[in-house]
Design an enzyme around this catalytic site. Sequence first.
Site, PDB file in Angstrom:
ATOM      1  N   SER A   1      -2.444  -0.442  -2.595  1.00 60.15           N
ATOM      2  CA  SER A   1      -1.416   0.531  -2.283  1.00 60.15           C
ATOM      3  C   SER A   1      -1.485   1.757  -3.192  1.00 60.15           C
ATOM      4  O   SER A   1      -2.443   2.519  -3.139  1.00 60.15           O
ATOM      5  CB  SER A   1      -0.042  -0.150  -2.355  1.00 60.15           C
ATOM      6  OG  SER A   1       0.954   0.646  -1.768  1.00 60.15           O
TER       7      SER A   1
ATOM      8  N   ASP B   1     -12.198  11.321  -4.873  1.00 54.19           N
ATOM      9  CA  ASP B   1     -12.384  12.466  -3.981  1.00 54.19           C
ATOM     10  C   ASP B   1     -12.613  13.755  -4.763  1.00 54.19           C
ATOM     11  O   ASP B   1     -13.455  14.582  -4.381  1.00 54.19           O
ATOM     12  CB  ASP B   1     -11.156  12.635  -3.071  1.00 54.19           C
ATOM     13  CG  ASP B   1     -11.111  11.604  -1.945  1.00 54.19           C
ATOM     14  OD1 ASP B   1     -12.154  10.969  -1.695  1.00 54.19           O
ATOM     15  OD2 ASP B   1     -10.043  11.453  -1.336  1.00 54.19           O
TER      16      ASP B   1
ATOM     17  N   LYS C   1      -4.603  -1.670   1.393  1.00 46.83           N
ATOM     18  CA  LYS C   1      -3.248  -1.453   1.911  1.00 46.83           C
ATOM     19  C   LYS C   1      -2.988   0.053   1.965  1.00 46.83           C
ATOM     20  O   LYS C   1      -2.724   0.683   0.951  1.00 46.83           O
ATOM     21  CB  LYS C   1      -2.211  -2.139   1.029  1.00 46.83           C
ATOM     22  CG  LYS C   1      -0.785  -1.933   1.529  1.00 46.83           C
ATOM     23  CD  LYS C   1       0.235  -2.561   0.601  1.00 46.83           C
ATOM     24  CE  LYS C   1       1.647  -2.297   1.095  1.00 46.83           C
ATOM     25  NZ  LYS C   1       2.014  -0.869   1.061  1.00 46.83           N
TER      26      LYS C   1
END
Length: 813
Positions: free
Chosen positions: A510, A521, A536
């Site tokens: 999560s 990224d 998740k």
Amino acid sequence: MRILLILLCLELILPLHGAEANLNLATDGRQTLAAELAKITKAPRPKPGIDDGRIANTTALMLEQANYLHEPFDATLSSRFLDRYIATLDPQHVHFLQSDLDEFETYRTHLGELTIKQFDSNPAYVIYNRFLERLQQQAAYVSQLLDHGPFDFTGNEKIQSNRKQEPFPKDMAEARQLWRDRLRYEYLQERLVKEGRGGVANLLVSHHDMVGMGLAWNDFHNDIVNTLSRRYSRILRTFREWDGDKVLEIYLSALASVYDPHSEFTNKADFENFSISMSLSLFGIGAVLTSEDGFCKIRELTPSGPAFNSKKLKPNDRIVAVAQGDKEPVDVVDMPLNKVVDQIRGPKGTEVRLTIIPAKATDSSTRVVVKLTRDQIKLEDQQAKARIVELPDGKGNTQRLGVIDIPSFYGSFPTMGARGKSEFKSTTVDVARLLAKLKQEKVAGVILDLRRNPGGFLQESVSLTGLFIKEGPVVQTLYPSGEIVVDADTNPDVQYDGPLVVLTSRLSASASEILAGALQDYGRALVVGDSSTFGKGTVQNVSQLAPYIFSRWSGMVETNDPAAFGALRFTTQKFYRASGFSTQLKGVVPDIILPSIDDYVEVGESFMENPLPWDTIATAKFDKLNRVQPYLTELGKRSQERVAGEKDFAYVREDIEKVKKAMADKSVSLNEQQRLKELEEADAQQKAREQELKSRKVPTEKIYEITLKNVDLPGLPAPLGQSNVTASATKAVPEVHLDPAAIKVSATALAAEDDNSIPAVQPADPEEDVAAEEKTPSVDVPLVEAQRILADYISLLSQHEGTLTANHPSVAP
């Protein structure tokens, strides 16, 4: 021996659980089980409460209208709901008979109509009470079998390891055969443990040899019978103690989980515990409690809490009554543990009186009254913490690396009707303080350890990401309407701009996946760990039902307590990385993957019921830093060479092969000699490993623990007695970790009061086991390799003009 313990845990998925180390062996297990069977026979069965219909109706409507999928509670969903509730109670298909299921078919397509139109929650109780009846019948049959003496384990019988996909027993005869096979398995497990107290050599002693050695075989058998009898007694007591609130909670949670695996209903007590876990504080006396033979027992005391400071309470004291202020005491013997806890907790500054039987009392009739004033209890062991590892750099100097352990993304959690006011909590604030200390102590690089982080507050992951980047999008949130909202870091300040590694595992879930994905990224950090994170990629809202119920039925409900109606956690959005990729199902794939047992067990979103699919959306606009890609090939090459030649990773690979074999095997042998051989082989392997670890040179690294208590003090605390490589908190043999916050536990698993693992061989003497671990060096293999990767990263960066370090940041090429 530890890898065999893992394998045995994987062998048989049972709904019966039993960590028996804390039980008083002097208690006659047969009598305990007989007494519990008598109690459950006379105990009134749970039935719907006066507000149950309104709670169920409100929950169903909220799921229809506000859950991400917006699925109507129609006949199809009703059918899935019925199957899910039955499976929640009986996940291994060993209790309900086919005749029971035939009877329940009347609900198959009508649960939606009953819940929404008729305000009827009666099916929850009909099905649960039948389950309780079958559980009682199983315990009575087990009691009969145990009275008939030891089982024979010389044949070639095997027991099926997982009945989740198998049909339910067709009749009572078939159910009894399943119950008997399971009891034989449990008996053999206990026998292997108890025979092994003196080492594997003792496991090979025959019945005849034991008699010849003067050992009392009957006592040995009776000890096992007592253990198993207490186990079944405890299971019966746990389910007998379920009241209407608990039954309704399990029922409505089954409904919520039909929509997706992270939606659930929580009753008042569990919602309060959820709030505590998010804010890391509560108001009470500061004691960890457990239930044993009907008594509420103190397992440990929280340092600096009222109970600890009183000097009047000790571990193993038993609480027999609780009084509020000057009111009359309430007897809590045989009371469900959650009910006792609810009485002990209360507003800050209020008085609670505990009547206890002291642990050292020689007379069980001894009673002592202890007065305590409730206070705020800080759960400091769950806060972020750090360590500084000082190690040789290979050039005659030392190098300092920082490691920050982030257990969860916690924060202050306001609730309607909450008791007391918690102080402000923030993961971001705490990590920023730790980073400042690491920079002050001139660390050359930092590792963020997210391996055991199940998530938490979404906003905390966004703001924490901002400590490492200037500005930009962190996470994109997709609403059912198609609207996309970008949560971005808008603060241009950077708390730490040096070399950064993020260590992840299958249990990183999560919000921790948002942090890892964002830093990956941006090219800001190197991600290292298992083949992927949990997966998740959904957002849940938590909403108390009270405001809706009060507004719809003003003046008609039984209570004005806003917490009494519980809360619904439901999925409202999916989140995506700045790159547009969802973390749902696939998780975050590290830049450098390390061998791990967790990659070969059923841990992750893809193994859960009804997961939402993986997809992508458009990439958000952000500036990549490109601080990892130029070095990734070389870093990966160096790590692969170490992993291929490192002894610790050879151990990991050996264990992976054993786990893979265990997972592939669909049955477990009930032949004692075969199991003894497995134990002997595993014990020999473990001893060889321990011997090799002991023979290693003592590492020269130093490790300094930094906590939020000492982070602002000048200088560093004294180094730990052992280095980071041999920290006693880690294990020499990797273990399979199942995180309760990330993995749904079946209702039957609630029968375990202290342990959510399945029955397995456990150390015969816990104190001896701990002592053995302290004598044998142990290695946190992934962390050690992450440190080496970070050191390589720093070295490669230093070869370029404009070295990127914690104290002299610049942009790497």
